[in-house]
Design an enzyme around this catalytic site. Structure first.
Site, short mmCIF file in Angstrom:
data_model
loop_
_atom_site.label_atom_id
_atom_site.label_comp_id
_atom_site.label_asym_id
_atom_site.label_seq_id
_atom_site.Cartn_x
_atom_site.Cartn_y
_atom_site.Cartn_z
N THR A 129 0.69 -1.13 -0.03
CA THR A 129 -0.19 0.02 -0.05
C THR A 129 0.92 1.18 -0.14
O THR A 129 1.71 1.44 0.84
CB THR A 129 -0.99 0.00 1.21
OG1 THR A 129 -1.82 -1.18 1.05
CG2 THR A 129 -1.90 1.30 1.28
N LYS A 152 -0.74 -1.16 -4.10
CA LYS A 152 -2.11 -0.45 -3.92
C LYS A 152 -1.95 0.93 -3.62
O LYS A 152 -1.59 1.08 -2.61
CB LYS A 152 -2.83 -1.30 -2.96
CG LYS A 152 -4.48 -0.80 -2.82
CD LYS A 152 -4.99 -1.76 -1.68
CE LYS A 152 -6.44 -1.20 -1.23
NZ LYS A 152 -7.06 -2.15 -0.34
N LYS A 154 -3.58 4.52 -2.52
CA LYS A 154 -4.73 5.07 -1.68
C LYS A 154 -5.11 6.71 -2.36
O LYS A 154 -4.18 7.41 -2.54
CB LYS A 154 -4.35 5.45 -0.35
CG LYS A 154 -4.43 3.97 0.49
CD LYS A 154 -6.02 3.32 0.62
CE LYS A 154 -5.84 2.06 1.48
NZ LYS A 154 -7.17 1.65 1.65
N ASP A 179 -7.26 2.41 -4.43
CA ASP A 179 -8.59 2.16 -3.55
C ASP A 179 -8.87 3.79 -3.35
O ASP A 179 -8.08 4.49 -2.65
CB ASP A 179 -8.13 1.56 -2.32
CG ASP A 179 -9.10 1.49 -1.18
OD1 ASP A 179 -10.41 1.84 -1.63
OD2 ASP A 179 -8.86 0.76 -0.44
N GLU A 205 -11.01 0.30 -6.44
CA GLU A 205 -11.81 0.01 -5.42
C GLU A 205 -12.71 1.01 -5.00
O GLU A 205 -12.08 1.99 -4.88
CB GLU A 205 -10.98 -0.64 -4.01
CG GLU A 205 -10.53 -1.99 -4.19
CD GLU A 205 -9.99 -2.28 -2.67
OE1 GLU A 205 -10.66 -2.63 -1.84
OE2 GLU A 205 -8.74 -2.24 -2.67
N ASP A 228 -16.03 -2.63 -2.34
CA ASP A 228 -15.43 -2.94 -0.94
C ASP A 228 -16.49 -2.43 0.09
O ASP A 228 -17.15 -3.25 0.83
CB ASP A 228 -14.14 -2.09 -0.63
CG ASP A 228 -13.38 -2.64 0.50
OD1 ASP A 228 -13.92 -3.29 1.23
OD2 ASP A 228 -12.30 -1.91 1.08
N LYS A 250 -12.98 -9.33 2.84
CA LYS A 250 -12.28 -9.18 4.11
C LYS A 250 -12.87 -9.88 5.15
O LYS A 250 -14.25 -9.57 5.37
CB LYS A 250 -12.38 -7.72 4.36
CG LYS A 250 -11.38 -6.71 3.35
CD LYS A 250 -11.55 -5.39 3.83
CE LYS A 250 -10.76 -4.21 2.87
NZ LYS A 250 -10.74 -3.04 3.37
N ASP A 300 -4.34 -8.60 -1.30
CA ASP A 300 -3.93 -7.47 -0.63
C ASP A 300 -3.95 -7.78 0.85
O ASP A 300 -4.66 -7.64 1.66
CB ASP A 300 -4.73 -6.18 -0.75
CG ASP A 300 -4.46 -5.13 0.02
OD1 ASP A 300 -3.14 -4.68 0.43
OD2 ASP A 300 -5.48 -4.25 0.37
#
Length: 331
Positions: A129, A152, A154, A179, A205, A228, A250, A300
């Site tokens: 991330t 990934k 953000k 994301d 995401e 998500d 998750k 992830d």
């Protein structure tokens, strides 16, 4: 005196410092706060870990209380399957579900994937991330991680085109997924998707807030979009296919591995791609999720890499590869 024939339950809150800070559109944090459940029967103890998430109205204290509220039920022989209806999907149920699965594996002296009739996990590529920040700060972080196969990123709304372009320039050879954590709007959706497509992003995401994601069904999506916050368990899959191409599973959302595996089966049958995600936590949280990796296109599970230290006998990470858990850790 407690009889060894009666299962016992213990739980506690733990705090694990994060290396630097972890920033998404909803804010930043410097530690991972987890709740650990332990179910002991005789000389064997099963462990599970969860991360209470404020986005869903969860706190560590309330989660600990919910877990300990099941003490009598566990002592009375409540098993993993009965747990699914005894508690709602939540972080608390996740910790208990995973603890019971760990205990089940130890009692049977077999790895949990064998007991469940699932494919054994193998080493697989996990995302790493890049926290939300200025384009310059994110580029610097991406440059340090440019050797990793999957990043990934953000994002957070306005200025995301500049951010993703800066990350791509700093990490030209990495596969990128994004994301947005619900931070985009209908007004900037098409523009931000186009910027991500231009940067060669593979997946986005949760671009829009859960409950306000209808516009995704009415536009041409240049890249795959993954739900998500809009998806939690099997019951929430209904109606998402027109808006999303994939779902992020998750364990803290599904309420444990038991429901997560059933959800992955249902999502695959409905044509969704599968992503396996995590909260920032230790290897004890990541280990059960490894059973989902044979079904997933995107993985992830980098939570422990973001911590200053991990548990003893934690998952092995070798560059971008994460390895299945040893029995001493879980399962």
């Amino acid at each position: 005196m407690t009889s060894e024939k009666v299962p016992t339950l213990e739980a506690r809150i733990e705090r694990w410092p994060i290396e630097g800070n972890f920033t998404i559109s909803r804010g930043a944090k410097t530690e991972a706060v987890v709740v650990v459940a332990e179910v002991t029967h005789g000389h064997l103890t099963g462990r599970g870990e969860c991360v209470p998430y404020p986005r869903y109205g969860e706190t560590p204290e309330a989660t600990l209380e919910a877990i300990l509220g099941m003490t009598d039920a566990i002592g009375g022989g409540l098993d993993r399957l009965a747990l699914q209806s005894a508690m709602r999907p939540s972080a608390a149920r996740n910790a208990l579900d995973c603890a019971l699965l760990d205990l089940e594996a130890k009692q049977g002296n077999r790895r949990i994937w064998d007991r469940l009739g699932r494919a054994a996990p193998v080493p697989c590529v996990t995302a790493y991330t890049i926290s939300l920040g200025t384009p310059e700060a994110m580029a610097a972080a991406a440059a340090k991680a440019a050797h990793r196969k999957l990043l990934k990123v953000k994002l957070g709304g306005d200025g995301d085109g500049l951010r993703i372009a800066a990350v791509r320039k700093a990490a030209p050879d990495s596969e990128l997924i994004v994301d947005a954590n619900e931070a985009w709007s209908e007004a900037n959706l098409a523009q931000n998707l186009a910027a991500c497509a231009q940067a060669g992003v593979t997946l986005v995401e949760q671009p829009l807030p859960a409950g306000q994601d209808g516009p995704l069904a009415n536009i041409r999506r240049p890249i795959a979009v993954c739900a998500d916050e809009s998806v939690h368990d099997r019951a929430s899959l209904s109606g998402l296919r027109e808006r999303y191409d994939a779902v992020n599973i998750k364990l803290d959302k599904t309420g444990g591995l038991t429901e997560a595996l059933a959800m992955a089966d249902a999502a695959t049958a409905q044509g969704f791609g599968i992503m396996v995600g995590c909260m920032v936590a230790t290897s004890l949280s990541m280990a059960p999720a490894m059973l989902l990796t044979p079904m997933a296109r995107f993985i992830d599970l980098d939570g422990p890499l973001l911590l200053k230290r991990d548990r003893d006998r934690g998952l092995r990470y070798d560059g971008s590869l994460v390895y299945p858990p040893e029995a001493a850790l879980w399962g």
